[in-house]
Design a protein around this motif. Structure first.
Motif, PDB file in Angstrom:
ATOM      1  N   THR A   1      -1.240  -2.240  -1.793  1.00  0.00           N
ATOM      2  CA  THR A   1       0.252  -0.545  -1.535  1.00  0.00           C
ATOM      3  C   THR A   1      -0.298   0.405  -0.807  1.00  0.00           C
ATOM      4  N   VAL A   2      -1.493   0.939  -1.658  1.00  0.00           N
ATOM      5  CA  VAL A   2      -1.787   2.084  -1.586  1.00  0.00           C
ATOM      6  C   VAL A   2      -2.418   1.751   0.170  1.00  0.00           C
ATOM      7  N   ASN A   3      -3.338   1.369   0.736  1.00  0.00           N
ATOM      8  CA  ASN A   3      -4.093   1.343   1.879  1.00  0.00           C
ATOM      9  C   ASN A   3      -2.615   0.972   3.060  1.00  0.00           C
ATOM     10  N   PHE A   4      -1.660  -0.134   2.760  1.00  0.00           N
ATOM     11  CA  PHE A   4      -0.497  -0.409   3.991  1.00  0.00           C
ATOM     12  C   PHE A   4      -0.217   1.287   3.796  1.00  0.00           C
ATOM     13  N   ILE A   5       0.227   1.785   3.105  1.00  0.00           N
ATOM     14  CA  ILE A   5       1.280   3.034   2.574  1.00  0.00           C
ATOM     15  C   ILE A   5       0.339   4.351   4.001  1.00  0.00           C
ATOM     16  N   SER A   6      -0.897   3.930   3.338  1.00  0.00           N
ATOM     17  CA  SER A   6      -1.488   4.617   3.913  1.00  0.00           C
ATOM     18  C   SER A   6      -1.680   4.317   5.928  1.00  0.00           C
ATOM     19  N   GLY A   7      -2.269   3.590   5.764  1.00  0.00           N
ATOM     20  CA  GLY A   7      -1.791   3.077   7.088  1.00  0.00           C
ATOM     21  C   GLY A   7      -1.111   2.935   8.392  1.00  0.00           C
ATOM     22  N   LEU A   8       0.037   2.516   7.519  1.00  0.00           N
ATOM     23  CA  LEU A   8       1.695   3.002   7.786  1.00  0.00           C
ATOM     24  C   LEU A   8       1.844   5.079   8.476  1.00  0.00           C
ATOM     25  N   MET A   9       0.954   5.829   7.507  1.00  0.00           N
ATOM     26  CA  MET A   9       1.433   6.801   7.916  1.00  0.00           C
ATOM     27  C   MET A   9       0.626   6.911   9.269  1.00  0.00           C
ATOM     28  N   LEU A  10      -1.032   7.057   8.459  1.00  0.00           N
ATOM     29  CA  LEU A  10      -1.886   6.803  10.148  1.00  0.00           C
ATOM     30  C   LEU A  10      -1.281   6.744  11.263  1.00  0.00           C
ATOM     31  N   SER A  11       0.240   5.636  11.505  1.00  0.00           N
ATOM     32  CA  SER A  11       0.632   5.092  12.619  1.00  0.00           C
ATOM     33  C   SER A  11       1.866   5.696  12.709  1.00  0.00           C
TER      34      SER A  11
ATOM     35  N   THR B   1      13.590  -0.313 -13.608  1.00  0.00           N
ATOM     36  CA  THR B   1      13.435  -1.785 -13.210  1.00  0.00           C
ATOM     37  C   THR B   1      12.533  -1.642 -12.478  1.00  0.00           C
ATOM     38  N   ARG B   2      11.028  -2.496 -11.978  1.00  0.00           N
ATOM     39  CA  ARG B   2      10.113  -2.260 -11.125  1.00  0.00           C
ATOM     40  C   ARG B   2      10.994  -2.393  -9.484  1.00  0.00           C
ATOM     41  N   GLN B   3      12.134  -3.085  -9.791  1.00  0.00           N
ATOM     42  CA  GLN B   3      12.613  -3.526  -8.384  1.00  0.00           C
ATOM     43  C   GLN B   3      12.976  -1.552  -8.011  1.00  0.00           C
ATOM     44  N   ALA B   4      14.241  -0.694  -8.810  1.00  0.00           N
ATOM     45  CA  ALA B   4      14.254   0.298  -8.527  1.00  0.00           C
ATOM     46  C   ALA B   4      12.564   1.030  -8.383  1.00  0.00           C
ATOM     47  N   ALA B   5      11.756   1.010  -9.212  1.00  0.00           N
ATOM     48  CA  ALA B   5      11.029   1.649  -9.093  1.00  0.00           C
ATOM     49  C   ALA B   5      10.585   1.812  -7.146  1.00  0.00           C
TER      50      ALA B   5
ATOM     51  N   SER C   1      11.025  -4.231   1.280  1.00  0.00           N
ATOM     52  CA  SER C   1      10.798  -5.654   1.156  1.00  0.00           C
ATOM     53  C   SER C   1       9.657  -5.911   1.242  1.00  0.00           C
ATOM     54  N   LEU C   2       8.391  -5.312   1.886  1.00  0.00           N
ATOM     55  CA  LEU C   2       7.327  -5.408   2.397  1.00  0.00           C
ATOM     56  C   LEU C   2       6.713  -5.031   0.641  1.00  0.00           C
ATOM     57  N   LEU C   3       7.204  -3.435   0.856  1.00  0.00           N
ATOM     58  CA  LEU C   3       6.735  -3.576  -0.468  1.00  0.00           C
ATOM     59  C   LEU C   3       6.655  -4.121  -1.915  1.00  0.00           C
ATOM     60  N   ALA C   4       8.234  -4.312  -2.213  1.00  0.00           N
ATOM     61  CA  ALA C   4       8.188  -5.465  -3.029  1.00  0.00           C
ATOM     62  C   ALA C   4       7.044  -6.563  -3.191  1.00  0.00           C
TER      63      ALA C   4
ATOM     64  N   ILE D   1       3.991  -6.906  -1.368  1.00  0.00           N
ATOM     65  CA  ILE D   1       2.372  -6.295  -2.195  1.00  0.00           C
ATOM     66  C   ILE D   1       2.638  -6.117  -3.833  1.00  0.00           C
ATOM     67  N   ALA D   2       3.496  -5.683  -3.875  1.00  0.00           N
ATOM     68  CA  ALA D   2       3.673  -4.312  -4.935  1.00  0.00           C
ATOM     69  C   ALA D   2       3.373  -5.477  -6.185  1.00  0.00           C
ATOM     70  N   GLY D   3       3.480  -6.934  -6.315  1.00  0.00           N
ATOM     71  CA  GLY D   3       3.780  -7.708  -6.797  1.00  0.00           C
ATOM     72  C   GLY D   3       4.993  -8.680  -6.398  1.00  0.00           C
ATOM     73  N   SER D   4       4.723 -10.264  -7.038  1.00  0.00           N
ATOM     74  CA  SER D   4       5.521 -11.117  -6.467  1.00  0.00           C
ATOM     75  C   SER D   4       6.789 -11.517  -7.503  1.00  0.00           C
ATOM     76  N   GLY D   5       6.310 -10.838  -9.150  1.00  0.00           N
ATOM     77  CA  GLY D   5       7.295 -10.854 -10.312  1.00  0.00           C
ATOM     78  C   GLY D   5       9.232 -10.585  -9.778  1.00  0.00           C
ATOM     79  N   PRO D   6       9.605 -10.955 -10.922  1.00  0.00           N
ATOM     80  CA  PRO D   6      11.421 -10.616 -10.919  1.00  0.00           C
ATOM     81  C   PRO D   6      11.226  -8.634 -10.972  1.00  0.00           C
TER      82      PRO D   6
END
Lengths: 200, 200
Positions: free
Chosen positions: A164-174, A85-89, A190-193, A195-200
């Motif tokens: 998503t890619v840039n959010f993660i990259s920013g977290l790493m820099l921080s 599922t997307r949730q598991a990924a 929760s944040l990744l869910a 922005i990665a997509g608002s679907g189920p």
């Protein structure tokens, strides 16, 4: 008869690169030198020079080692079958990213950012990371597509992947800069869910 | 009677720091030295040592200069009156971020990331950037709040601020590393509008 174990070339190179990653993380690019890698790895003096003749050869090998370790992490997220599922990924992604923000993961994150800064002045380092960043973007597109309603605007998939890619990259820099509390794994998921997509 | 113009101390310090920013961006931390700053700034040999006795003093002054320039940019977004629509504020933010991804803005961005990596080993640099990152987070909270329906979950504001700050930071790291096309201003504005808040 017992024989003394001599590490093979590949193993020794890996050992030296891992020591160089720790040096980069701790002291930055200016802390990296052949003698320091010898000492950090606990190998005979001259070993690093034997395997990597120049500083450039050493830095390129370290970049390849970081990219190889990153790719192994990425695969643990991307190698999902259709039943995942997307949730598991997203949950797996959150775990991988979370690990990169503390401990040994943070050491590699700091070294990666040091190398990324050098990439702007060194096309070979840039090429090493380029392949991985394409894989990374593909992963995020796949995640976004899974939750994309088929009738929705297809540019939404690209948007979410880029966010998503840039959010993660920013977290790493921080996390690499330090001085601020590192985001907790569950909040990250929760944040990744979101922005990665608002679907189920 | 004509007198030879001698720059005052403050002006000279600023000039030296701006030269150091260019050196950091072009050559990284290991490219920064007192004689190089003299040459880059085109000032008499020894000037940089006169104003900044040690490498640490120089690096701290450069961090303060970057933070001062960043703050001026941020103010152009935060100094909005109550009549400023969220859309106008997001548009200003997109312009400021967009400028930081190319040309002189990118030079400062690269220098900032070099300094952020040093911040993990230097509490004083960390403190310089901490104040700005708080201002930055506050700005993004304000933007998120403007579009937050009053009955919605208040944690949504924190989430959006965190997403926005790290998304922008990731874009800057990507631009600093180079090798990929830089996001266009209009697309950036559209993405910022999506995460800064989905309201009107």
């Amino acid at each position: 008869m017992a024989t003394r174990r001599v590490p093979d070339g590949r193993q020794r190179r890996r050992q030296l690169c891992d020591a160089a990653i720790r040096l980069l993380a701790e002291h930055g690019a200016k802390g990296l030198s052949h003698p320091r890698v010898d000492r950090q790895a606990g190998v005979p003096e001259g070993s690093t020079s034997y395997y990597f003749r120049t500083r450039t050869a050493l830095v390129h090998a370290v970049a390849e080692r970081v990219a190889e370790l990153d790719l192994a992490d990425l695969r643990s997220v991307t190698e999902t079958d259709v039943d995942t599922t997307r949730q598991a990924a997203v949950s797996r992604l959150a775990s991988v990213v979370s690990k990169s923000l503390t401990g040994d993961g943070l050491t590699r994150t700091k070294a990666r950012i040091e190398l990324l800064l050098q990439a702007s002045r060194d096309p070979e380092i840039s090429a090493v990371f380029h392949a991985n960043s394409q894989t990374y973007l593909r992963l995020h597109r796949e995640l976004a597509e899974r939750s994309q309603p088929s009738d929705a605007d297809p540019s939404g998939v690209d948007d979410r992947a880029l966010l998503t890619v840039n959010f993660i990259s920013g977290l790493m820099l921080s996390a690499a800069a330090g001085g601020q509390p590192v985001i907790k794994r569950d909040r990250l998921e929760s944040l990744l869910a979101q922005i990665a997509g608002s679907g189920p």
